[in-house]
Design a protein around this motif. Structure first.
Motif, PDB file in Angstrom:
ATOM      1  N   MET A   1      -6.085   2.127  -8.433  1.00 43.67           N
ATOM      2  CA  MET A   1      -5.731   1.255  -7.306  1.00 43.67           C
ATOM      3  C   MET A   1      -6.005  -0.195  -7.711  1.00 43.67           C
ATOM      4  SD  MET A   1      -6.726   1.437  -3.347  1.00 43.67           S
ATOM      5  CE  MET A   1      -7.025  -0.064  -2.415  1.00 43.67           C
TER       6      MET A   1
ATOM      7  N   CYS B   1       0.834  -1.214   0.000  1.00 45.11           N
ATOM      8  CA  CYS B   1       0.000   0.000   0.000  1.00 45.11           C
ATOM      9  C   CYS B   1       0.866   1.261   0.000  1.00 45.11           C
ATOM     10  CB  CYS B   1      -0.918   0.050   1.216  1.00 45.11           C
ATOM     11  SG  CYS B   1      -1.680  -1.516   1.667  1.00 45.11           S
TER      12      CYS B   1
ATOM     13  N   CYS C   1       1.965   3.603  -2.937  1.00 39.52           N
ATOM     14  CA  CYS C   1       1.071   4.618  -3.493  1.00 39.52           C
ATOM     15  C   CYS C   1       0.502   5.573  -2.445  1.00 39.52           C
ATOM     16  CB  CYS C   1      -0.101   3.946  -4.199  1.00 39.52           C
ATOM     17  SG  CYS C   1       0.408   2.973  -5.625  1.00 39.52           S
ATOM     18  N   HIS C   2       0.479   5.161  -1.184  1.00 37.79           N
ATOM     19  CA  HIS C   2      -0.163   5.996  -0.161  1.00 37.79           C
ATOM     20  C   HIS C   2       0.829   6.419   0.911  1.00 37.79           C
ATOM     21  CE1 HIS C   2      -4.298   5.233  -1.472  1.00 37.79           C
ATOM     22  NE2 HIS C   2      -3.993   3.964  -1.603  1.00 37.79           N
TER      23      HIS C   2
ATOM     24  N   ARG D   1     -12.426  10.738   7.207  1.00 38.01           N
ATOM     25  CA  ARG D   1     -13.247  10.799   5.988  1.00 38.01           C
ATOM     26  C   ARG D   1     -14.128   9.577   5.836  1.00 38.01           C
ATOM     27  NH1 ARG D   1      -8.489  12.246   3.667  1.00 38.01           N
ATOM     28  NH2 ARG D   1      -8.049  10.302   2.601  1.00 38.01           N
TER      29      ARG D   1
ATOM     30  N   ALA E   1     -11.952   8.307  -4.889  1.00 31.57           N
ATOM     31  CA  ALA E   1     -11.612   9.491  -4.098  1.00 31.57           C
ATOM     32  C   ALA E   1     -11.550  10.716  -4.997  1.00 31.57           C
ATOM     33  CB  ALA E   1     -10.279   9.279  -3.391  1.00 31.57           C
TER      34      ALA E   1
HETATM   35  C1  HEC Z   1      -0.825   1.395  -7.380  1.00 34.22           C
HETATM   36  C2  HEC Z   1      -1.233   2.364  -6.425  1.00 34.22           C
HETATM   37  C3  HEC Z   1      -2.075   1.955  -5.213  1.00 34.22           C
HETATM   38  C4  HEC Z   1      -1.863   0.914  -4.341  1.00 34.22           C
HETATM   39  C5  HEC Z   1      -0.764  -0.141  -4.390  1.00 34.22           C
HETATM   40  C6  HEC Z   1      -2.891   1.011  -3.328  1.00 34.22           C
HETATM   41  N1  HEC Z   1      -3.699   2.071  -3.591  1.00 34.22           N
HETATM   42 FE1  HEC Z   1      -5.243   2.721  -2.430  1.00 34.22          FE
HETATM   43  N2  HEC Z   1      -5.684   4.144  -3.815  1.00 34.22           N
HETATM   44  C7  HEC Z   1      -4.921   4.437  -4.937  1.00 34.22           C
HETATM   45  C8  HEC Z   1      -5.563   5.530  -5.669  1.00 34.22           C
HETATM   46  C9  HEC Z   1      -5.043   6.152  -6.946  1.00 34.22           C
HETATM   47  C10 HEC Z   1      -6.729   5.880  -4.949  1.00 34.22           C
HETATM   48  C11 HEC Z   1      -7.748   6.959  -5.318  1.00 34.22           C
HETATM   49  C12 HEC Z   1      -8.725   6.429  -6.321  1.00 34.22           C
HETATM   50  C13 HEC Z   1      -9.767   5.547  -5.689  1.00 34.22           C
HETATM   51  O1  HEC Z   1     -10.422   5.993  -4.740  1.00 34.22           O
HETATM   52  O2  HEC Z   1      -9.892   4.411  -6.143  1.00 34.22           O
HETATM   53  C14 HEC Z   1      -6.772   4.986  -3.787  1.00 34.22           C
HETATM   54  C15 HEC Z   1      -7.755   5.022  -2.791  1.00 34.22           C
HETATM   55  C16 HEC Z   1      -7.672   4.371  -1.570  1.00 34.22           C
HETATM   56  C17 HEC Z   1      -8.553   4.591  -0.442  1.00 34.22           C
HETATM   57  C18 HEC Z   1      -9.682   5.609  -0.385  1.00 34.22           C
HETATM   58  C19 HEC Z   1      -9.091   6.897   0.125  1.00 34.22           C
HETATM   59  C20 HEC Z   1     -10.060   8.036   0.178  1.00 34.22           C
HETATM   60  O3  HEC Z   1      -9.639   9.076   0.678  1.00 34.22           O
HETATM   61  O4  HEC Z   1     -11.197   7.906  -0.295  1.00 34.22           O
HETATM   62  C21 HEC Z   1      -8.137   3.769   0.562  1.00 34.22           C
HETATM   63  C22 HEC Z   1      -8.720   3.644   1.948  1.00 34.22           C
HETATM   64  C23 HEC Z   1      -7.007   3.005   0.044  1.00 34.22           C
HETATM   65  N3  HEC Z   1      -6.758   3.403  -1.245  1.00 34.22           N
HETATM   66  C24 HEC Z   1      -6.334   2.054   0.752  1.00 34.22           C
HETATM   67  C25 HEC Z   1      -5.334   1.248   0.221  1.00 34.22           C
HETATM   68  C26 HEC Z   1      -4.746   0.126   0.912  1.00 34.22           C
HETATM   69  C27 HEC Z   1      -5.097  -0.303   2.321  1.00 34.22           C
HETATM   70  C28 HEC Z   1      -3.831  -0.436   0.068  1.00 34.22           C
HETATM   71  C29 HEC Z   1      -3.002  -1.675   0.278  1.00 34.22           C
HETATM   72  C30 HEC Z   1      -3.727  -2.844   0.619  1.00 34.22           C
HETATM   73  C31 HEC Z   1      -3.831   0.363  -1.159  1.00 34.22           C
HETATM   74  N4  HEC Z   1      -4.762   1.361  -1.034  1.00 34.22           N
HETATM   75  C32 HEC Z   1      -3.010   0.131  -2.256  1.00 34.22           C
HETATM   76  C33 HEC Z   1      -3.759   3.812  -5.327  1.00 34.22           C
HETATM   77  C34 HEC Z   1      -3.226   2.678  -4.736  1.00 34.22           C
END
Ligand code: HEC
Ligand code: HEC
Length: 270
Positions: free
Chosen positions: A245, A196, A199-200, A219, A237
């Motif tokens: 994601m 995670c 990207c975050h 949020r 988001a």
């Molecule tokens: C390759 C990049 C990538 C990875 C790896 C990734 N994310 Fe994300 N994530 C994003 C992006 C871009 C968004 C915003 C778009 C969306 O909401 O889908 C997002 C959105 C989110 C959100 C919503 C945030 C909001 O403010 O609404 C959460 C919670 C989240 N990710 C958790 C995770 C977790 C936990 C993991 C690992 C298990 C993970 N992400 C792995 C790219 C990634």
């Protein structure tokens, strides 16, 4: 009475018969001695196995395919090995690499040295890469692992493989990864296991592709968090696009890991 004795004698005979059979009749299974522990000797490793190791890291521990895939959030790398030499001639190139191999190495440890046009952090005019240093905290590849990945990138794009197999490499470069099905037991370990942080901003990691999660509990509630991990495209988001994601977490997560992570994220409030 006679009848009773007959039964006793018969029973003893049967028991005795089984006892004799089990002791002398069943062939003893002598376990093979465990194989003498194999010391991994990278010096004796062939280029073929080194390239295969690189591919395994590329698709696993390196987390490269989280971004480098057909979704378009990072360039495909199937030509990267061959294209590296061209990058050095690009007028925008300002890094320190002199050879294609050095360029690939630099791309992985100092991604901002050259940013592929159109893929920079938004607002940076392609001067800052959203790609993390893959030897850094979240991903943590060793020097030998980076070399193995470079060998894989060169080989798979049909370029000459110029990497030398490191001789003094720590054996862990080729050691099998921890068994993937042991559930992670802390939220930080879950974040690390599933990449995670690539990207975050979360659990001490500094990814720049997705939203900052350090206050996400303010949020989103637990249900929304669970959904955003299992079905990232259901609600996107603000300011981001769908499809960025990865969508496969539902099949990979253990239930206990998901709950740990959701509880942890829900508690992140200012
Ligand atoms: C390759 C990049 C990538 C990875 C790896 C990734 N994310 Fe994300 N994530 C994003 C992006 C871009 C968004 C915003 C778009 C969306 O909401 O889908 C997002 C959105 C989110 C959100 C919503 C945030 C909001 O403010 O609404 C959460 C919670 C989240 N990710 C958790 C995770 C977790 C936990 C993991 C690992 C298990 C993970 N992400 C792995 C790219 C990634
Ligand atoms: C969080 C997303 C992300 C992850 C994870 C990631 N990359 Fe990247 N990578 C990018 C982006 C975006 C670019 C294009 C911008 C740039 O040039 O830095 C890039 C560029 C590159 C380039 C330069 C390509 C070229 O044509 O010049 C190489 C090589 C590369 N990555 C290799 C890797 C390897 C190997 C891994 C895994 C060990 C990896 N990347 C992990 C996002 C990522």
């Amino acid at each position: 009475m006679m009848h009773f004795l007959k039964v006793v004698v018969f029973t003893l005979l049967v028991i005795g018969g089984f006892w004799g059979f089990s002791n002398f009749g069943i062939p003893q299974i002598v376990p093979e001695p465990p194989p003498a522990e194999e010391k991994l000797d990278l010096g004796a490793m062939t280029m073929e196995t080194f390239v295969a190791l690189g591919e395994k890291i590329f698709q696993g521990k390196g987390t490269c395919t989280l971004c480098h895939n057909k979704m378009g959030r990072a360039p495909m790398l199937d030509q990267a090995g061959a294209a590296a030499a061209e990058r050095l001639k690009d007028p925008r190139y300002a890094g320190a690499a002199k050879t294609a191999e050095e360029y690939l190495h630099e791309s992985m440890v100092k991604p901002s040295a050259f940013v592929v046009a159109g893929f920079g952090k938004s607002g940076s005019n392609d001067t800052e890469s959203p790609m993390p240093d893959v030897t850094g905290g979240g991903i943590g590849l060793s020097g030998s692992e980076v070399k193995a990945v470079i060998a894989f990138l060169q080989e798979s794009s049909g370029a000459e493989v110029t990497v030398e197999i490191p001789k003094d490499a720590p054996a862990d470069a080729a050691a099998p990864a921890a068994p993937a099905d042991a559930p992670a037991s802390t939220p930080e370990a879950v974040v690390a296991k599933y990449g995670c942080g690539a990207c975050h901003i979360v659990a001490g990691q500094e990814g720049a592709v997705g939203p900052d999660l350090t206050k996400v509990g303010a949020r989103l509630g637990k249900d929304a968090l669970r959904q955003s991990i299992l079905e990232p495209d259901a609600v996107v988001a603000k300011g981001f696009e769908p499809g960025m994601m990865p969508g496969g977490y539902g099949e990979q997560f253990k239930a206990s890991e998901l709950e740990l992570l959701v509880n942890y994220l829900a508690g992140l409030k200012p």
